[in-house]
Write a protein that holds these residues in place. Structure first.
Motif, PDB file in Angstrom:
ATOM      1  N   TRP A   7      37.303  29.277  42.047  1.00 31.90           N
ATOM      2  CA  TRP A   7      36.907  30.418  42.854  1.00 31.90           C
ATOM      3  C   TRP A   7      35.471  30.826  42.582  1.00 31.90           C
ATOM      4  O   TRP A   7      34.753  31.223  43.507  1.00 31.90           O
ATOM      5  CB  TRP A   7      37.860  31.588  42.636  1.00 31.90           C
ATOM      6  N   ASN A   8      35.042  30.733  41.351  1.00 34.37           N
ATOM      7  CA  ASN A   8      33.638  31.030  41.059  1.00 34.37           C
ATOM      8  C   ASN A   8      32.724  30.084  41.828  1.00 34.37           C
ATOM      9  O   ASN A   8      31.685  30.489  42.354  1.00 34.37           O
ATOM     10  CB  ASN A   8      33.367  30.920  39.558  1.00 34.37           C
ATOM     11  N   LEU A   9      33.114  28.815  41.896  1.00 33.75           N
ATOM     12  CA  LEU A   9      32.325  27.841  42.661  1.00 33.75           C
ATOM     13  C   LEU A   9      32.294  28.208  44.146  1.00 33.75           C
ATOM     14  O   LEU A   9      31.245  28.131  44.798  1.00 33.75           O
ATOM     15  CB  LEU A   9      32.908  26.444  42.473  1.00 33.75           C
ATOM     16  N   VAL A  10      33.433  28.625  44.676  1.00 29.40           N
ATOM     17  CA  VAL A  10      33.501  29.009  46.094  1.00 29.40           C
ATOM     18  C   VAL A  10      32.561  30.174  46.376  1.00 29.40           C
ATOM     19  O   VAL A  10      31.747  30.133  47.313  1.00 29.40           O
ATOM     20  CB  VAL A  10      34.945  29.378  46.486  1.00 29.40           C
ATOM     21  N   TYR A  11      32.657  31.232  45.570  1.00 30.99           N
ATOM     22  CA  TYR A  11      31.799  32.397  45.793  1.00 30.99           C
ATOM     23  C   TYR A  11      30.325  32.038  45.603  1.00 30.99           C
ATOM     24  O   TYR A  11      29.466  32.413  46.399  1.00 30.99           O
ATOM     25  CB  TYR A  11      32.168  33.529  44.819  1.00 30.99           C
ATOM     26  N   ARG A  12      30.065  31.313  44.518  1.00 36.26           N
ATOM     27  CA  ARG A  12      28.676  30.972  44.178  1.00 36.26           C
ATOM     28  C   ARG A  12      28.022  30.155  45.279  1.00 36.26           C
ATOM     29  O   ARG A  12      26.915  30.477  45.732  1.00 36.26           O
ATOM     30  CB  ARG A  12      28.665  30.210  42.854  1.00 36.26           C
ATOM     31  N   GLU A  13      28.702  29.128  45.745  1.00 38.36           N
ATOM     32  CA  GLU A  13      28.108  28.264  46.764  1.00 38.36           C
ATOM     33  C   GLU A  13      28.002  28.951  48.117  1.00 38.36           C
ATOM     34  O   GLU A  13      27.088  28.675  48.886  1.00 38.36           O
ATOM     35  CB  GLU A  13      28.896  26.962  46.881  1.00 38.36           C
ATOM     36  N   ARG A  14      28.946  29.831  48.404  1.00 36.84           N
ATOM     37  CA  ARG A  14      28.851  30.560  49.679  1.00 36.84           C
ATOM     38  C   ARG A  14      27.560  31.370  49.746  1.00 36.84           C
ATOM     39  O   ARG A  14      26.879  31.405  50.767  1.00 36.84           O
ATOM     40  CB  ARG A  14      30.065  31.473  49.860  1.00 36.84           C
ATOM     41  N   PHE A  15      27.248  32.046  48.649  1.00 32.79           N
ATOM     42  CA  PHE A  15      26.010  32.830  48.611  1.00 32.79           C
ATOM     43  C   PHE A  15      24.780  31.934  48.491  1.00 32.79           C
ATOM     44  O   PHE A  15      23.805  32.081  49.235  1.00 32.79           O
ATOM     45  CB  PHE A  15      26.036  33.795  47.427  1.00 32.79           C
ATOM     46  N   LEU A  16      24.809  31.007  47.534  1.00 38.92           N
ATOM     47  CA  LEU A  16      23.606  30.235  47.227  1.00 38.92           C
ATOM     48  C   LEU A  16      23.218  29.285  48.353  1.00 38.92           C
ATOM     49  O   LEU A  16      22.031  29.001  48.532  1.00 38.92           O
ATOM     50  CB  LEU A  16      23.805  29.464  45.919  1.00 38.92           C
ATOM     51  N   ARG A  17      24.175  28.808  49.126  1.00 43.42           N
ATOM     52  CA  ARG A  17      23.835  27.935  50.250  1.00 43.42           C
ATOM     53  C   ARG A  17      22.905  28.670  51.218  1.00 43.42           C
ATOM     54  O   ARG A  17      21.901  28.125  51.679  1.00 43.42           O
ATOM     55  CB  ARG A  17      25.107  27.488  50.960  1.00 43.42           C
TER      56      ARG A  17
ATOM     57  N   PRO B 150      25.873  64.444  44.698  1.00 42.01           N
ATOM     58  CA  PRO B 150      27.246  63.920  44.621  1.00 42.01           C
ATOM     59  C   PRO B 150      27.293  62.428  44.934  1.00 42.01           C
ATOM     60  O   PRO B 150      26.762  61.977  45.949  1.00 42.01           O
ATOM     61  CB  PRO B 150      27.988  64.742  45.681  1.00 42.01           C
ATOM     62  N   LEU B 151      27.938  61.684  44.053  1.00 38.24           N
ATOM     63  CA  LEU B 151      28.004  60.224  44.192  1.00 38.24           C
ATOM     64  C   LEU B 151      29.418  59.758  43.908  1.00 38.24           C
ATOM     65  O   LEU B 151      29.983  60.070  42.855  1.00 38.24           O
ATOM     66  CB  LEU B 151      27.035  59.550  43.220  1.00 38.24           C
ATOM     67  N   LEU B 152      29.991  59.010  44.843  1.00 37.23           N
ATOM     68  CA  LEU B 152      31.298  58.386  44.662  1.00 37.23           C
ATOM     69  C   LEU B 152      31.103  56.919  44.320  1.00 37.23           C
ATOM     70  O   LEU B 152      30.368  56.201  45.003  1.00 37.23           O
ATOM     71  CB  LEU B 152      32.125  58.501  45.948  1.00 37.23           C
ATOM     72  N   LEU B 153      31.780  56.459  43.278  1.00 34.20           N
ATOM     73  CA  LEU B 153      31.772  55.048  42.894  1.00 34.20           C
ATOM     74  C   LEU B 153      33.201  54.537  42.940  1.00 34.20           C
ATOM     75  O   LEU B 153      34.086  55.107  42.302  1.00 34.20           O
ATOM     76  CB  LEU B 153      31.204  54.877  41.483  1.00 34.20           C
ATOM     77  N   VAL B 154      33.432  53.473  43.717  1.00 34.75           N
ATOM     78  CA  VAL B 154      34.760  52.878  43.832  1.00 34.75           C
ATOM     79  C   VAL B 154      34.693  51.466  43.275  1.00 34.75           C
ATOM     80  O   VAL B 154      33.895  50.638  43.736  1.00 34.75           O
ATOM     81  CB  VAL B 154      35.245  52.852  45.296  1.00 34.75           C
ATOM     82  N   ALA B 155      35.520  51.193  42.277  1.00 36.17           N
ATOM     83  CA  ALA B 155      35.516  49.888  41.619  1.00 36.17           C
ATOM     84  C   ALA B 155      36.944  49.413  41.426  1.00 36.17           C
ATOM     85  O   ALA B 155      37.877  50.216  41.304  1.00 36.17           O
ATOM     86  CB  ALA B 155      34.815  49.983  40.260  1.00 36.17           C
ATOM     87  N   ALA B 156      37.129  48.085  41.403  1.00 32.24           N
ATOM     88  CA  ALA B 156      38.421  47.478  41.093  1.00 32.24           C
ATOM     89  C   ALA B 156      38.298  46.734  39.770  1.00 32.24           C
ATOM     90  O   ALA B 156      37.357  45.956  39.584  1.00 32.24           O
ATOM     91  CB  ALA B 156      38.853  46.523  42.204  1.00 32.24           C
ATOM     92  N   ILE B 157      39.218  46.975  38.880  1.00 31.51           N
ATOM     93  CA  ILE B 157      39.170  46.320  37.575  1.00 31.51           C
ATOM     94  C   ILE B 157      39.351  44.808  37.711  1.00 31.51           C
ATOM     95  O   ILE B 157      38.849  44.040  36.885  1.00 31.51           O
ATOM     96  CB  ILE B 157      40.250  46.916  36.648  1.00 31.51           C
ATOM     97  N   ASP B 158      40.057  44.368  38.766  1.00 28.96           N
ATOM     98  CA  ASP B 158      40.274  42.925  38.937  1.00 28.96           C
ATOM     99  C   ASP B 158      39.195  42.261  39.794  1.00 28.96           C
ATOM    100  O   ASP B 158      39.356  41.100  40.198  1.00 28.96           O
ATOM    101  CB  ASP B 158      41.657  42.657  39.539  1.00 28.96           C
ATOM    102  N   ASP B 159      38.109  42.948  40.058  1.00 29.56           N
ATOM    103  CA  ASP B 159      37.023  42.404  40.876  1.00 29.56           C
ATOM    104  C   ASP B 159      36.575  41.061  40.301  1.00 29.56           C
ATOM    105  O   ASP B 159      36.180  40.974  39.137  1.00 29.56           O
ATOM    106  CB  ASP B 159      35.852  43.397  40.884  1.00 29.56           C
ATOM    107  N   PRO B 160      36.608  39.972  41.087  1.00 30.45           N
ATOM    108  CA  PRO B 160      36.246  38.665  40.552  1.00 30.45           C
ATOM    109  C   PRO B 160      34.740  38.455  40.399  1.00 30.45           C
ATOM    110  O   PRO B 160      34.322  37.449  39.807  1.00 30.45           O
ATOM    111  CB  PRO B 160      36.810  37.693  41.598  1.00 30.45           C
TER     112      PRO B 160
END
Length: 323
Positions: free
Chosen positions: A182-192, A256-266
């Motif tokens: 999955w890291n390869l999928v995300y990385r190549e999608r952006f870097l391409r 005022p600032l809202l930050l939304v994060a997911a702990i499982d964010d890949p």
């Protein structure tokens, strides 16, 4: 607004991929303007929908290699229109479909262009409330902008929101560069896409970039070293990451600032979320969910999905605009 994750999307990757490539969402009508910048470049800015003339403005910033047409941008815009806001989606330099004029691009720490947009809106309509929302890289820009300026903002700026913000750019780069399918999928999608843009830039400005180095950049560490740092005046990729990571600016936020994060964010490691800094700043509301993926937070059924973080941000920003 408690988050009830979509059970039909098990795991962070399923949720992230669905939100990125399979969602439909609203398509509000867009009216594009080209705004000239002081350095001779330009920004393409889309005014979305048909809000009331007196509606507070919502400036929306997209993520890495996104645009004003990204599904999450249009999703937030649709919710904002229903909440009485006037959404204005900014395309970062080179992201509107037309190459920008200068050798430089955009990057995670570029807040000058956002400041130009905010001050132009404030000058055009003095007293009209302005709120700002950003996703991923765009969220990093929002947090850094609000934190580095503190109270030195136009009075019209009433607040902001960041979804899936990469608070620590070095940690995010290492996560994307790590081994794994999955890291390869995300990385190549952006870097391409990034390599293609950089090669086009090298052809136009051969003194600025090395095509061979660009072609050899197969990690974010390599790309940020040979492109981002070189074009934008950083000593190295590490210098860029250190100076532009937004986590260090959370303490300086005064609106005022809202930050939304997911702990499982890949892409954004869960333990890089600045829990302590957010908790120590009464201007900051941090909502960290156990699941949600990256710029996803899908809820509802497969036949009628909804996107909880965007709804949470729209409600927060509408409230901030009217305080």
């Amino acid at each position: 607004m408690d988050y009830a994750p979509a059970r039909w999307l098990p795991g962070a990757h399923a949720m992230t991929v669905f939100a990125s490539v399979a969602r439909l969402g609203p398509r509000p009508r867009a009216r594009r303007e080209r705004w000239e910048l002081p350095d001779g470049d330009f920004l393409d800015v889309d005014f979305l929908g048909a809000p009331p003339p007196d509606a507070p403005a919502l400036v929306i910033l997209h993520g890495l290699e996104g645009s004003s047409r990204a599904p999450y941008v249009r999703g937030l815009a649709g919710l904002a229109l229903r909440a009485g806001l006037a959404p204005i989606a900014v395309n970062f330099r080179g992201c509107s479909g037309t190459p920008n004029r200068l050798p430089r691009f955009y990057h995670s720490g570029e807040t000058g262009d956002l400041d130009h947009v905010v001050r132009r809106l404030a000058a055009a309509r003095p007293g009209r409330p302005i709120v700002i929302g950003g996703f991923s890289l765009g969220g990093n820009v929002v947090v850094k902008y609000l934190g580095e300026r503190g109270d030195d903002l136009p009075a019209e700026v009433r607040g902001g929101a960041g979804i899936s913000v990469p608070f620590d750019l070095a940690r995010a780069a290492r996560a994307l560069d790590a081994p794994g399918f999955w890291n390869l999928v995300y990385r190549e999608r952006f870097l391409r896409r990034l390599r293609a843009k950089a090669l086009a830039k090298a052809r136009r400005f051969p003194e600025s970039l090395d095509p061979a180095a660009i072609l050899g950049a197969r990690t974010f560490a390599a790309y940020d070293a040979v492109v981002t740092a070189r074009l934008h005046g950083f000593a190295s990729a590490e210098d860029y990451w250190t100076r532009c990571s937004s986590g260090q600016f959370v303490r300086g936020v005064r609106r005022p600032l809202l930050l939304v994060a997911a702990i499982d964010d890949p892409i954004v490691p869960g333990d890089s979320v600045p829990v302590e800094a957010a908790g120590a700043n009464p201007a900051v509301t941090l909502v960290a969910t156990e699941v949600g993926g990256h710029v996803a937070f899908v809820a509802g059924s497969p036949f009628w999905p909804s996107f909880w973080a965007e709804a949470r941000a729209a409600a927060f920003l509408a409230d901030a605009a009217r305080r």
